[in-house]
Design an enzyme around this catalytic site. Sequence first.
Site, mmCIF file in Angstrom:
data_model
loop_
_atom_site.group_PDB
_atom_site.id
_atom_site.type_symbol
_atom_site.label_atom_id
_atom_site.label_comp_id
_atom_site.label_asym_id
_atom_site.label_seq_id
_atom_site.Cartn_x
_atom_site.Cartn_y
_atom_site.Cartn_z
ATOM 1 N N HIS A 1 0.876 -1.185 0.000
ATOM 2 C CA HIS A 1 0.000 0.000 0.000
ATOM 3 C C HIS A 1 0.910 1.231 0.000
ATOM 4 O O HIS A 1 1.778 1.364 -0.875
ATOM 5 C CB HIS A 1 -0.923 -0.100 1.219
ATOM 6 C CG HIS A 1 -2.074 0.850 1.266
ATOM 7 N ND1 HIS A 1 -2.447 1.646 0.221
ATOM 8 C CD2 HIS A 1 -2.948 1.154 2.277
ATOM 9 C CE1 HIS A 1 -3.506 2.379 0.562
ATOM 10 N NE2 HIS A 1 -3.817 2.106 1.815
ATOM 11 N N HIS B 1 -2.171 -2.330 -9.755
ATOM 12 C CA HIS B 1 -3.192 -1.772 -8.870
ATOM 13 C C HIS B 1 -4.408 -2.675 -8.887
ATOM 14 O O HIS B 1 -4.749 -3.226 -9.928
ATOM 15 C CB HIS B 1 -3.596 -0.360 -9.337
ATOM 16 C CG HIS B 1 -4.266 0.424 -8.272
ATOM 17 N ND1 HIS B 1 -5.616 0.361 -8.060
ATOM 18 C CD2 HIS B 1 -3.764 1.271 -7.345
ATOM 19 C CE1 HIS B 1 -5.917 1.147 -7.036
ATOM 20 N NE2 HIS B 1 -4.818 1.702 -6.584
ATOM 21 N N ASP C 1 2.676 5.513 -6.625
ATOM 22 C CA ASP C 1 3.919 5.439 -5.857
ATOM 23 C C ASP C 1 5.169 5.350 -6.721
ATOM 24 O O ASP C 1 6.281 5.385 -6.201
ATOM 25 C CB ASP C 1 3.876 4.216 -4.926
ATOM 26 C CG ASP C 1 2.847 4.404 -3.827
ATOM 27 O OD1 ASP C 1 2.813 5.497 -3.246
ATOM 28 O OD2 ASP C 1 2.072 3.467 -3.561
HETATM 29 N N1 CMC Z 1 5.161 -6.680 -10.301
HETATM 30 C C1 CMC Z 1 5.093 -7.887 -10.905
HETATM 31 N N2 CMC Z 1 3.975 -8.619 -11.010
HETATM 32 C C2 CMC Z 1 2.862 -8.099 -10.469
HETATM 33 C C3 CMC Z 1 2.846 -6.845 -9.839
HETATM 34 C C4 CMC Z 1 4.052 -6.126 -9.775
HETATM 35 N N3 CMC Z 1 4.100 -4.924 -9.179
HETATM 36 N N4 CMC Z 1 1.589 -6.565 -9.398
HETATM 37 C C5 CMC Z 1 0.849 -7.624 -9.748
HETATM 38 N N5 CMC Z 1 1.608 -8.545 -10.392
HETATM 39 C C6 CMC Z 1 1.155 -9.818 -10.995
HETATM 40 C C7 CMC Z 1 0.907 -10.862 -9.929
HETATM 41 O O1 CMC Z 1 2.072 -11.643 -9.694
HETATM 42 C C8 CMC Z 1 -0.211 -11.652 -10.563
HETATM 43 O O2 CMC Z 1 0.351 -12.480 -11.563
HETATM 44 P P1 CMC Z 1 -0.219 -13.984 -11.780
HETATM 45 O O3 CMC Z 1 -1.627 -13.776 -12.278
HETATM 46 O O4 CMC Z 1 0.694 -14.582 -12.777
HETATM 47 O O5 CMC Z 1 -0.159 -14.643 -10.432
HETATM 48 C C9 CMC Z 1 -1.039 -10.610 -11.289
HETATM 49 O O6 CMC Z 1 -0.113 -9.543 -11.594
HETATM 50 C C10 CMC Z 1 -2.190 -10.054 -10.456
HETATM 51 O O7 CMC Z 1 -1.646 -9.564 -9.232
HETATM 52 P P2 CMC Z 1 -2.384 -9.613 -7.844
HETATM 53 O O8 CMC Z 1 -1.352 -9.659 -6.758
HETATM 54 O O9 CMC Z 1 -3.427 -10.680 -7.864
HETATM 55 O O10 CMC Z 1 -3.111 -8.202 -7.867
HETATM 56 P P3 CMC Z 1 -3.708 -7.431 -6.630
HETATM 57 O O11 CMC Z 1 -4.836 -6.634 -7.137
HETATM 58 O O12 CMC Z 1 -3.985 -8.371 -5.500
HETATM 59 O O13 CMC Z 1 -2.499 -6.492 -6.158
HETATM 60 C C11 CMC Z 1 -1.090 -4.678 -5.796
HETATM 61 C C12 CMC Z 1 -2.444 -5.138 -6.335
HETATM 62 C C13 CMC Z 1 -1.011 -3.168 -5.836
HETATM 63 C C14 CMC Z 1 -0.948 -5.127 -4.325
HETATM 64 C C15 CMC Z 1 0.040 -5.312 -6.652
HETATM 65 O O14 CMC Z 1 -0.075 -4.887 -7.996
HETATM 66 C C16 CMC Z 1 1.431 -5.015 -6.106
HETATM 67 O O15 CMC Z 1 1.933 -5.739 -5.236
HETATM 68 N N6 CMC Z 1 2.107 -3.937 -6.636
HETATM 69 C C17 CMC Z 1 3.396 -3.543 -6.107
HETATM 70 C C18 CMC Z 1 3.215 -2.743 -4.825
HETATM 71 C C19 CMC Z 1 2.682 -1.357 -5.105
HETATM 72 O O16 CMC Z 1 3.170 -0.664 -5.980
HETATM 73 N N7 CMC Z 1 1.684 -0.942 -4.314
HETATM 74 C C20 CMC Z 1 1.079 0.392 -4.420
HETATM 75 C C21 CMC Z 1 -0.318 0.315 -4.909
HETATM 76 S S1 CMC Z 1 -0.995 1.897 -5.420
HETATM 77 C C22 CMC Z 1 -0.998 2.951 -4.056
HETATM 78 C C23 CMC Z 1 -1.491 2.376 -2.798
HETATM 79 O O17 CMC Z 1 -2.439 1.618 -2.706
HETATM 80 O O18 CMC Z 1 -0.914 2.750 -1.774
#
Ligand code: CMC
Length: 427
Positions: free
Chosen positions: A267, A306, A362
Site C-alpha cells: 500500500h 493496482h 507510488d
Molecule cells: N510486479 C510484478 N507482477 C505483479 C505486480 C508487480 N508490481 N503486481 C501484480 N503482479 C502480478 C501478480 O504476480 C499476478 O500475476 P499472476 O496472475 O501470474 O499470479 C497478477 O499480476 C495479479 O496480481 P495480484 O497480486 O493478484 O493483484 P492485486 O490486485 O492483489 O495487487 C497490488 C495489487 C497493488 C498489491 C500489486 O499490484 C502489487 O503488489 N504492486 C506492487 C506494490 C505497489 O506498488 N503498491 C502500491 C499500490 S498503489 C498505491 C497504494 O495503494 O498505496
Amino acid sequence: MAKDTLSITDNRTGKTYEVPVAEGTIKATDLRNIKTGDDDFGLMTYDPAFMNTAACRSAITFIDGDKGILRYRGYPIEQIADQATFLEVCYLLAEGELPNQAQLDKWTNDIRYHTYVHTNIIKFLEGFRYDAHPMGMLVGAVAAMSTFYPDAKHIEDPANRYVQRVRLIAKLPTIAAFIFRHLRGLPYEFPRNDLDYIGNYVNMMFSIGGQHAPNKVLQRALEILLILHADHEQNCSTSAVRSVGSSHVDPYSAVSAGVAALYGPLHGGANEAVLTMLDEIGTRQNIPAFIESVKKGEGRLMGFGHRVYKSYDPRAKLIKKVAYDVFAQTGMNPKLEIALELEKIALEDEYFIKRKLYPNVDFYSGLIYQAMGYPTDYFTVLFAIGRLPGWLAQWEEMLQDKDQKIARPRQIYTGPATRNFLPIGKR
Ligand code: CMC
C-alpha cells in the site's frame, strides 16, 4: 419482460429464488434465504480481500479503473490538481461541495488555530529510539492523541466530530515534522500560523535556527502530491479506518489503524520500496536482469500494478509532470533515468501487458520527495498527511450511513470438528 432481478436455481434442492438487483449489485444477505433445510445457515459468498464485494455506498470518490478516471465529489482529479489547494480538497471531501470564500476562510482559520500539539506529545515521541521508523512513530502518536482528547469518544455529536477532524488535519503535519526533527536530532520548530498549511509544514521540517527560504514551486508540487493522495475510495487503509471506526471508537484510534495499514509495502509503503528497488538496480545495465527476475516471480516491480486501475493510474500521469517541475528546481534525480527505462521496458513487455500492470501513484512520487530532501523511510508519512482528509470524510460518511453496523465478516470454518480436551500427559 426485463426485470431488475436475478433468478437463481439451487441445484441442490431444485428450488428457484428471485433476488433484487440494484446499482449493479445483489444484497449478500438475500442469499441467506437459499437453504438446503431448516438447520442450514443459508448461502454466503466467499470473497477474500473483497475482490468483488461493495462494503458500502459512497458519494466521495469515483474511480473507473479501466478508463483511468478519478474524481473527487465529481470533479476530475486533473482539474483539482491544477486549481485547488489542499485545504479546499479537505473541505470538499468532507462537506461534499467546494467552499465559498467565507467557508474557506473559516475552515482555514479553524485549522490554523489547532496546529499546536500538547508538549507531552514531544515527550512521547522522544521515547522512540533514534532509528525508529517514522511510520511506526506516526501510528503510535496518532493513537496516543486519543488520550489527549478524551472528548473525541462522543462520536454521535456532529459538532464534536468536526472539532476532532479539524484537530487531526491541523496537528498531523506538526507531529510528522516533529518525528523528522526527532530522528535527525534537530530542535523542534513550532507551527507558524502566519504561514499557509503547506508553508508551515515545510518550515517545521526544514527551518534551521528560525531560517528557511521557502521555494514556492516545491511547495506547490508538494501540495499537488498531497491532493493526489487525498482519497481513493475503499483502499486498504480507508477500509481499516471504516472497519475500526465501525466499532464506534474515537477517530484518533480509527485513523491510527489507517496509518498502520498504509505503512505496508503493498500500500503506501510502496513509495519507499520503489526507491529501495531503484537503489538495488543501481544502473540501467541491470534493468533487463531485474525485469527477468520479476517475471520469474522472484520479486515485484514496486510502484506498478493496482487492484482497481487496469490502465495508467491518472495520478501517476500527473505526478510524472510534477517531477519535471521539481527537478527543474532541485536538479535531476539520477534515479529518474532508471525509473523511466523501467517503465518503458515494462510497458512493452508481454508479462506486464497481459496483467495490465501500469505505474501507480507510488512509482514517481518517491523520486520527487527525495529531490525535495525527504528521507526514503519518511515518504509514507507524506502519503499519510495526504490521505488523512479521505480517511476522515469516509469515517464521517460511514457514521452517517444508516446501512452500516459494526464490521464483522463471516468465515468458512475449516478447523477440526468437536473433540475432547486431553490432559497434558495424554497429548
Ligand atoms: N510486479 C510484478 N507482477 C505483479 C505486480 C508487480 N508490481 N503486481 C501484480 N503482479 C502480478 C501478480 O504476480 C499476478 O500475476 P499472476 O496472475 O501470474 O499470479 C497478477 O499480476 C495479479 O496480481 P495480484 O497480486 O493478484 O493483484 P492485486 O490486485 O492483489 O495487487 C497490488 C495489487 C497493488 C498489491 C500489486 O499490484 C502489487 O503488489 N504492486 C506492487 C506494490 C505497489 O506498488 N503498491 C502500491 C499500490 S498503489 C498505491 C497504494 O495503494 O498505496
